[in-house]
Motif scaffolding. Structure first.
Motif, PDB file in Angstrom:
ATOM      1  N   GLY A 167     -28.607  16.657 -11.815  1.00 55.09           N
ATOM      2  CA  GLY A 167     -27.358  16.562 -11.970  1.00 55.09           C
ATOM      3  C   GLY A 167     -26.514  16.670 -10.389  1.00 55.09           C
ATOM      4  O   GLY A 167     -26.981  16.043  -9.635  1.00 55.09           O
ATOM      5  N   ASN A 168     -25.438  17.801 -10.560  1.00 56.71           N
ATOM      6  CA  ASN A 168     -24.844  17.898  -9.249  1.00 56.71           C
ATOM      7  C   ASN A 168     -25.822  19.598  -8.255  1.00 56.71           C
ATOM      8  O   ASN A 168     -26.120  19.290  -7.457  1.00 56.71           O
ATOM      9  CB  ASN A 168     -23.373  18.408  -9.863  1.00 56.71           C
ATOM     10  CG  ASN A 168     -22.397  17.052 -10.086  1.00 56.71           C
ATOM     11  OD1 ASN A 168     -22.709  15.972  -9.355  1.00 56.71           O
ATOM     12  ND2 ASN A 168     -22.217  17.444 -10.983  1.00 56.71           N
ATOM     13  N   THR A 169     -25.637  20.402  -9.591  1.00 53.81           N
ATOM     14  CA  THR A 169     -26.192  21.588  -8.253  1.00 53.81           C
ATOM     15  C   THR A 169     -26.204  22.316  -9.020  1.00 53.81           C
ATOM     16  O   THR A 169     -25.881  22.677 -10.448  1.00 53.81           O
ATOM     17  CB  THR A 169     -24.710  22.095  -7.772  1.00 53.81           C
ATOM     18  OG1 THR A 169     -23.796  22.806  -8.485  1.00 53.81           O
ATOM     19  CG2 THR A 169     -23.907  21.722  -6.173  1.00 53.81           C
ATOM     20  N   ASP A 176     -25.125  23.316 -13.313  1.00 51.53           N
ATOM     21  CA  ASP A 176     -23.261  22.585 -12.873  1.00 51.53           C
ATOM     22  C   ASP A 176     -23.519  23.565 -13.998  1.00 51.53           C
ATOM     23  O   ASP A 176     -22.138  23.167 -14.827  1.00 51.53           O
ATOM     24  CB  ASP A 176     -23.897  21.238 -14.066  1.00 51.53           C
ATOM     25  CG  ASP A 176     -24.803  19.788 -12.745  1.00 51.53           C
ATOM     26  OD1 ASP A 176     -24.559  20.451 -11.611  1.00 51.53           O
ATOM     27  OD2 ASP A 176     -25.331  19.150 -13.148  1.00 51.53           O
ATOM     28  N   ASP A 194     -28.577  21.482  -4.087  1.00 44.83           N
ATOM     29  CA  ASP A 194     -27.871  19.794  -4.480  1.00 44.83           C
ATOM     30  C   ASP A 194     -28.911  19.619  -5.383  1.00 44.83           C
ATOM     31  O   ASP A 194     -30.578  19.710  -5.022  1.00 44.83           O
ATOM     32  CB  ASP A 194     -27.874  19.143  -3.161  1.00 44.83           C
ATOM     33  CG  ASP A 194     -26.684  19.297  -2.516  1.00 44.83           C
ATOM     34  OD1 ASP A 194     -25.775  19.666  -3.392  1.00 44.83           O
ATOM     35  OD2 ASP A 194     -26.649  19.050  -1.671  1.00 44.83           O
TER      36      ASP A 194
END
Length: 143
Positions: free
Chosen positions: A113-115, A97, A134
Motif C-alpha cells: 500500500g502506501n504507509t 494505510d 513506506d
C-alpha cells in the motif's frame, strides 16, 4: 476555673524544640547551591528549533529506541517486524494505510500500500513513540 497562664515548665520544652528546629534549618541552608547552568539552548517549540543555528539546536533524546525490519515477500508486499529490547515491556499497534493492522510486534503477513505506522507504548510509564514506513505498491503493473 482553669488557669491558662504559661508557666516556665510549659515554656522550656517549646523553646528547646524551636531552638533545635532553627539550628537544623540553618545548617541545611548552607548546603544548597545553585544548579550549574547549561550552554545548551532549549527551545519551547520544535519549529523554532528547526531554524536555529546548528550549534544551538534543540536536542531531545528518544524515550526508547527500536528498529523496523523489512522482509520482502515472494509475491508482493513486505513483512514488517519491530526489533526492540525486551518486547514484553511494550504494546504495539499497527496501522496499514490508516486501517487496523494488528497488536503484535510484527505485521499480520505481507502488507502493501502506501504507509505502515507502528505505535509503541512502554507499559512501565505509558511513554509512546510512533514511526511510519513506506510500503511497496500493491499489485504488479505490467504495461
Amino acid at each position: 476555673m482553669m488557669n491558662h497562664l504559661i508557666t516556665f515548665a510549659r515554656l522550656f520544652p517549646v523553646l528547646v524544640f524551636c531552638l533545635a528546629i532553627s539550628l537544623m534549618t540553618s545548617c541545611e541552608k548552607e548546603s544548597f547551591a545553585p544548579a550549574p547552568t547549561s550552554n545548551l539552548v532549549e527551545y519551547s517549540d520544535l519549529a523554532e528549533a528547526e531554524y536555529a543555528p546548528k550549534d544551538k539546536a534543540y536536542i531531545q533524546a528518544p524515550a526508547f529506541t527500536f528498529e523496523i525490519q523489512k522482509n520482502y515477500c515472494t509475491l508482493e508486499g513486505v513483512n514488517l517486524n519491530v526489533i526492540i529490547d525486551r518486547p514484553e515491556n511494550y504494546t504495539f499497534k499497527w496501522a496499514i494505510d490508516g486501517n487496523h493492522g494488528g497488536h503484535n510486534s510484527y505485521t499480520p503477513g505481507c502488507v502493501c500500500g502506501n504507509t505502515a505506522t507502528v505505535f509503541i507504548t512502554r507499559l512501565s510509564d505509558g511513554m509512546s513513540l510512533r514511526q511510519a514506513i513506506d510500503l511497496p505498491a500493491c499489485g504488479l503493473d505490467f504495461e
